[in-house]
Design an enzyme around this catalytic site. Structure first.
Site, PDB file in Angstrom:
ATOM      1  N   CYS A   1      32.289  35.534  -3.694  1.00  0.00           N
ATOM      2  CA  CYS A   1      32.273  36.303  -2.451  1.00  0.00           C
ATOM      3  C   CYS A   1      32.471  35.366  -1.264  1.00  0.00           C
ATOM      4  CB  CYS A   1      30.944  37.040  -2.316  1.00  0.00           C
ATOM      5  SG  CYS A   1      30.863  38.167  -0.897  1.00  0.00           S
TER       6      CYS A   1
ATOM      7  N   CYS B   1      21.913  39.578  -8.517  1.00  0.00           N
ATOM      8  CA  CYS B   1      23.356  39.622  -8.728  1.00  0.00           C
ATOM      9  C   CYS B   1      23.960  38.225  -8.664  1.00  0.00           C
ATOM     10  CB  CYS B   1      23.992  40.517  -7.670  1.00  0.00           C
ATOM     11  SG  CYS B   1      25.738  40.769  -7.912  1.00  0.00           S
TER      12      CYS B   1
ATOM     13  N   CYS C   1      21.942  35.589  -1.399  1.00  0.00           N
ATOM     14  CA  CYS C   1      22.745  36.135  -2.487  1.00  0.00           C
ATOM     15  C   CYS C   1      23.301  35.044  -3.391  1.00  0.00           C
ATOM     16  CB  CYS C   1      23.894  36.974  -1.919  1.00  0.00           C
ATOM     17  SG  CYS C   1      25.004  37.649  -3.166  1.00  0.00           S
TER      18      CYS C   1
ATOM     19  N   CYS D   1      26.148  35.320   2.181  1.00  0.00           N
ATOM     20  CA  CYS D   1      24.803  35.704   2.610  1.00  0.00           C
ATOM     21  C   CYS D   1      23.791  34.726   2.004  1.00  0.00           C
ATOM     22  CB  CYS D   1      24.495  37.129   2.170  1.00  0.00           C
ATOM     23  SG  CYS D   1      25.514  38.372   2.993  1.00  0.00           S
TER      24      CYS D   1
ATOM     25  N   SER E   1      29.126  49.979  -1.444  1.00  0.00           N
ATOM     26  CA  SER E   1      28.220  49.207  -0.597  1.00  0.00           C
ATOM     27  C   SER E   1      28.993  48.127   0.150  1.00  0.00           C
ATOM     28  CB  SER E   1      27.130  48.559  -1.461  1.00  0.00           C
ATOM     29  OG  SER E   1      26.298  47.724  -0.680  1.00  0.00           O
TER      30      SER E   1
ATOM     31  N   CYS F   1      26.371  49.463 -11.822  1.00  0.00           N
ATOM     32  CA  CYS F   1      26.728  48.637 -10.675  1.00  0.00           C
ATOM     33  C   CYS F   1      27.959  47.813 -11.053  1.00  0.00           C
ATOM     34  CB  CYS F   1      25.586  47.701 -10.298  1.00  0.00           C
ATOM     35  SG  CYS F   1      24.269  48.486  -9.383  1.00  0.00           S
TER      36      CYS F   1
ATOM     37  N   GLU G   1      29.906  40.343 -13.405  1.00  0.00           N
ATOM     38  CA  GLU G   1      28.826  41.111 -13.999  1.00  0.00           C
ATOM     39  C   GLU G   1      28.913  42.582 -13.629  1.00  0.00           C
ATOM     40  OE1 GLU G   1      25.326  39.399 -12.330  1.00  0.00           O
ATOM     41  OE2 GLU G   1      25.950  37.352 -12.781  1.00  0.00           O
TER      42      GLU G   1
END
Length: 345
Positions: A112, A330, A119, A116, A189, A105, A92
């Site tokens: 990932c 996200c 997330c 986390c 980030s 973004c 995305e």
């Protein structure tokens, strides 16, 4: 023979290609201009290359840009785009217009590794790294590409866990032969991948945003496993060795969870942890995701938290929520798309 892609190539890489093909050296600069300034979709459009050179180039290469496969538009003007990767997965990017600013973004990975708790991308697990081409494609292939004023590597994935590809993308974005953007227009980030942070700081002047979310080590560890490998205190100690007062901006991202990290005790600990750093603190409302029993803080608690930090000399703001009606968190849209395809198989 399967063709290779020109998109995502640096000037040095393009120079190697034209030298191998026996083209004049200056042709590399011409190709770069077509890729990153004019943003053509077909080698035939590179009209200042001879027809013969275009044919030689097209025999082995294609441009490699591809349009989004899906989009969702919010009532506030935010647009979430879904791109299909070479591996058949989805990532995305989110376009956010705000008065005279137009921010995108950008994702850097499929899934990932950092996992986390809060997330949605982390819930997918890690699938693959995005290539430079796939990163640049998100920037070039949205309808609003020419309007962009700012870019944030804050989409799916951990940018510093895909450092080589991200750094090459930053080179293309800031080089004179590429986009020729100022590094001040770009923010990267990270949740704090220390082994790669030093290289990023020393080789670029782009802004840095660090996801902090809790000043207490044990509490941070409970929602961010990276705390075990790279304690936030060590990351902050490293950052104190760099000057953030001029060219580069340092900010800390702090998602606020009701009853977990939004008390005055947390604000006091955060102020102590960051004391002496020239930085900003962005307070972020949590966008709920399935299977996570955290809730966003109430507005009054966020205001108290912000005002305390401002009194302590920090620049602290509450970030305006955008796109809450279009899978704002996200990873939500790509997860839904992945599930939709899986259900059809």
């Amino acid at each position: 023979m399967e063709k290779k892609y020109l998109a995502g190539k640096t000037l040095d890489e393009l120079s190697g290609i034209v030298a191998r093909m026996g083209m004049p050296r200056f042709t590399a600069g011409q190709i770069a201009a077509w890729l990153y300034e004019k943003r053509v979709r077909n080698i035939d459009e590179m009209t200042n290359l001879s027809k013969q050179n275009r044919e030689h180039l097209a025999a082995e290469y294609e441009i490699g840009y591809s349009v989004p496969v899906e989009e969702m538009r919010s009532v506030d003007g935010t647009v979430k785009y879904l791109f299909k990767t070479t591996s058949g997965n989805f990532v995305e990017s989110v376009y956010i217009p705000d008065r005279d600013r137009a921010t995108l973004c950008v994702s850097s990975q499929v899934g990932c590794k950092m996992n986390c708790y809060f997330c949605m991308t982390g819930k997918q697990g890690f699938n693959s790294q995005l290539t430079v081409r796939e990163i640049m494609n998100q920037i070039i292939s949205i309808p609003e590409s020419a309007k962009l004023t700012n870019l944030v590597f804050m989409g799916m994935g951990e940018p510093l866990d895909n450092l080589d590809e991200v750094m090459t993308a930053l080179t293309i974005l800031t080089a004179k032969w590429g986009f020729a953007w100022s590094p001040k227009r770009i923010t990267v980030s990270t949740i704090g991948v220390k082994r790669n942070l030093t290289r990023f700081l020393e080789e670029t002047d782009c802004h840095l945003a660090v996801s902090l979310h809790n000043p207490f080590p044990e509490e941070r560890l409970s929602i961010m496993p990276v705390q075990k490998a790279y304690p936030i205190a060590d990351i902050i100690s490293l950052l104190r060795n760099y000057d953030f007062s001029h060219q580069r901006r340092l900010s800390f991202e702090y998602i606020m969870f009701s009853g977990f990290n939004d008390s005055l005790k947390h604000a006091e600990a955060l102020a102590k942890l960051l004391k002496g750093l020239d930085c900003r603190i962005n307070l972020i409302r949590f966008h709920a995701i399935p299977g996570v029993n955290l809730k966003t803080s109430v507005e009054s608690d966020m205001v108290i938290f912000r005002d305390y930090l401002n009194r302590k000399g920090f620049t602290c703001t509450i970030r305006t929520s955008r796109g809450e009606d279009i899978f704002a968190a996200c990873g939500m849209l790509s997860t839904a798309k992945k599930g939709e395809i899986g259900n059809k198989c």
